[in-house]
Design a protein around this motif. Structure first.
Motif: not given
Length: 626
Positions: A1-14, A273-286
């Motif tokens: 799974m490409s991490t890049d594909g999860v970035v848009p949903v992580a950004y939207a949720m953040h 998917f959900f583990k990657t989503l959690e990591v990217i959202i946490e990065r945005f929050s930081r």
């Protein structure tokens, strides 16, 4: 799974915490070794057949065993009928169903399921205030167990739940089990069960799909037929995008994809998917902390979003996030608590707080009204509709000075700010989205009734009842020569000065907007005949306007009817209305409705109707009958 594909949903949720609901299907729980609903219903039918001494095949998607059941019992299989044939009652339900719901050992004894990595990551996202609403077609308890492990309070909602529990406000974690709960109530596991939901659940789902974006995982949209129909309903507004994580896009029904236009994410598993989503959202929050905007900065953000190649991916999140902030402010009951509830100082503080929290959003929506090419009229309408339907609160004391009415002040500022700009730019489709399309919801039991908002949300009703206090605030803020009635208009001008720097132009556009607002009220709220001059002695709140009080000292009576001219700029605007508004959706695209309201306004104030070149609906009907 490409991490890049999860970035848009992580950004939207953040960017919009608690504004994306999860829609989870069997793919979430399969990793825990649990069967799907189709597997459960098939296993139950096979057990019934064995009890009758018959051995039957399951068939692809249970087609063979479902056909056997219908041939044998003369009706399609349903959960309740399967329970009855297996001798399972509510008293022994949990033990009776375990062997069908949970995986079993070699001796067919049930083994308890364990929450997956996906369940646990979701629970942590709830704990970090990113998610507050989980919709699941699963009837196991793995999601609840994961939430318990994180010590997250939650509320399970099924079709047996009280309607009062079915709130879309993100004040707590809600787990909506649309197909039922293994431990109680009805389960929906057969095609016959899944054809329909009770009205209360359908209404709740429609509200959720209108208020929230969606992150879908483990759900194909194939078997839950009624859920798919509700999700794809054309009349549900889409405030936020839909993100759909899938292993195989081709399994999703094309009609569902066509209706939702989801942003697809190719994944290997729900856990990853959900583990990657959690990591990217946490990065945005930081690294990307959110901060309060000024009105000018808010306008700039909207302009920047409109310059994007695909502004529809950015602007809705921007506006909706700011709307969420305003609604969260209005939902905070503690803001209205004080030991000095009759004090001017307290009322002034609350009034200014409402202005401060609403100013960025009012500026944003006004900027959309200024530059939009009708792409975002639904977004304007939806934003206003959310604000006028702010969830109610109780104060615990007698609201003698209209504190609760101030909770509609942000809606009023957004309506006026965007409406004045739409008048100035002659954006008639946007005007329709501001004054006529938003509806206030009143509840009759489990179902909603749509009503017009004008009587509740007008300047006179929201802040006009506190004349003495408003006078004091006005003179302190804008000078001793300023009338108290000018206060809200001067506040609006402060917000709008960047978009309309010319003060005279602003107030001319304001007068025109208030006239249109009054006509919208007359079209949508008054059915009985209007008597000549009746508004002179008793003017309804939606017809109270700036030009009305400014000209009161000019009123001269002939009998009991005043000579009451409208401002010249209103006449000029109306004279060109037919040419400018024709072909738009203004007044439902039927300008005869506008003209009828125009004549009723004139009649109610005892003046000659302004000339528009339009024909009223009554005149059209009369001419057609001749």
């Amino acid at each position: 799974m490409s991490t890049d594909g999860v970035v848009p949903v992580a950004y939207a949720m953040h960017a919009s915490p608690k504004r994306y609901a999860l829609l989870l299907g069997a793919g979430i729980s399969v990793a825990a070794g649990l069967p799907t609903a189709s597997d459960v219903s098939g296993n139950m039918i096979l057990a019934i057949a064995r009890g009758r001494g018959e051995e039957i095949e399951r068939g692809e998607n249970n087609k063979v065993c479902l056909a056997w059941f219908k041939d044998t019992f003369g009706e399609p299989a349903t959960f309740q009928r399967l329970m009855r044939e297996l001798g399972i009652s509510e008293e022994n339900r949990k033990d009776g169903l375990k062997k069908f719901i949970y995986k079993t050992d070699d001796d067919r004894n049930p083994l308890s399921g364990i929450p997956t990595e996906a369940h646990r990551a979701i629970a942590r996202l709830v704990k970090s205030a990113m998610i507050s609403l989980i919709i699941t077609t699963n009837f196991d308890t793995l999601m609840e167990e994961a939430l318990k492990a994180e010590k997250v309070p939650y509320e399970v909602i099924t079709e047996e739940s009280d309607i009062k529990q079915m709130s879309v406000f993100p004040d707590r974690c809600r787990v909506l089990k649309v197909n039922g709960d293994f431990e109680r109530g009805t389960l929906r596991i057969t095609p016959e069960d899944l054809k329909n939901y009770p009205p209360a659940i359908e209404d709740y789902l429609r509200r959720i799909f209108g208020e929230y974006g969606l992150v879908i995982c483990g759900w194909s949209g194939i078997y839950d037929t009624h859920l798919s129909r509700i999700l794809c309903a054309a009349d549900i507004p889409r405030r936020y995008p839909v993100f759909w994580s899938w292993k195989n896009e081709r399994r999703v029904p094309p009609e569902v994809c066509q209706a939702l236009l989801p942003n697809g994410i190719n994944i290997d598993s729900a856990d990853e998917f959900f583990k990657t989503l959690e990591v990217i959202i946490e990065r945005f929050s930081r690294y990307e902390p959110r901060s309060t905007l000024s009105a000018t900065a808010a306008m700039k953000k909207v302009k920047d979003a409109l310059r994007e190649t695909k502004p529809e991916l950015f602007l809705p999140d921007l506006i909706n996030e700011e709307t969420d902030r305003v609604l969260a402010f209005l939902a905070d009951r503690s803001r209205y608590k004080t030991d000095t509830i009759d004090g001017k100082e307290f009322y002034t503080t609350i009034l200014r707080e409402h202005e401060d929290v609403a100013a960025p959003l009012a500026a944003m929506v006004a900027t959309v009204a200024q530059y939009d090419d009708d792409t975002f009229t639904d977004l304007v309408k939806d934003t206003i509709e959310r604000l006028i339907n702010v969830p109610p609160i109780t104060l615990g004391f007698v609201d003698t000075k209209g504190l609760l009415r101030l909770r509609h002040y942000p809606a009023l500022l957004v309506i006026y700010a965007s409406g004045v700009v739409a008048v100035r730019t002659r954006h008639f489709n946007t005007l329709e989205a501001i004054v006529r399309r938003p509806m206030k919801y009143q509840y009759e039991g489990a179902l909603r009734e749509k009503v017009r908002y004008y009587l509740d949300i007008n300047i006179w009703n929201v802040i006009g009842c506190c004349q003495e206090w408003i006078t004091n605030i006005t003179q302190k803020r804008f000078g001793t020569e300023t009338r108290y009635q000018d206060y809200p208009y001067l506040v609006m001008y402060e917000i709008m000065q960047v978009l309309i720097p010319n003060r005279a132009v602003f107030f001319e556009s304001l007068d025109i907007f208030e006239y249109i607002f009054g006509l919208a009220y007359l079209t949508g709220s008054i059915e009985e005949a209007i008597e000549k001059g009746e508004f002179c002695s008793s003017t309804p709140g939606p017809l109270q306007s700036r030009h009305l009080y400014l000209r009161q000292n000019l009123l001269r009576y002939q009998g009991h009817y005043p000579i009451f001219p409208l401002p010249s700029h209103v006449y000029i605007f109306l004279a060109d209305l037919k040419q400018n508004a024709e072909g738009s959706t203004f007044f439902e695209g039927d300008l005869s409705l506008f003209e009828e309201a125009n004549q009723n306004y004139a009649k109610g104030f005892g003046i000659n109707p302004p000339k528009t070149g339009l024909t009223s609906r009554k005149s059209l009907i009369k001419s057609n009958c001749l």
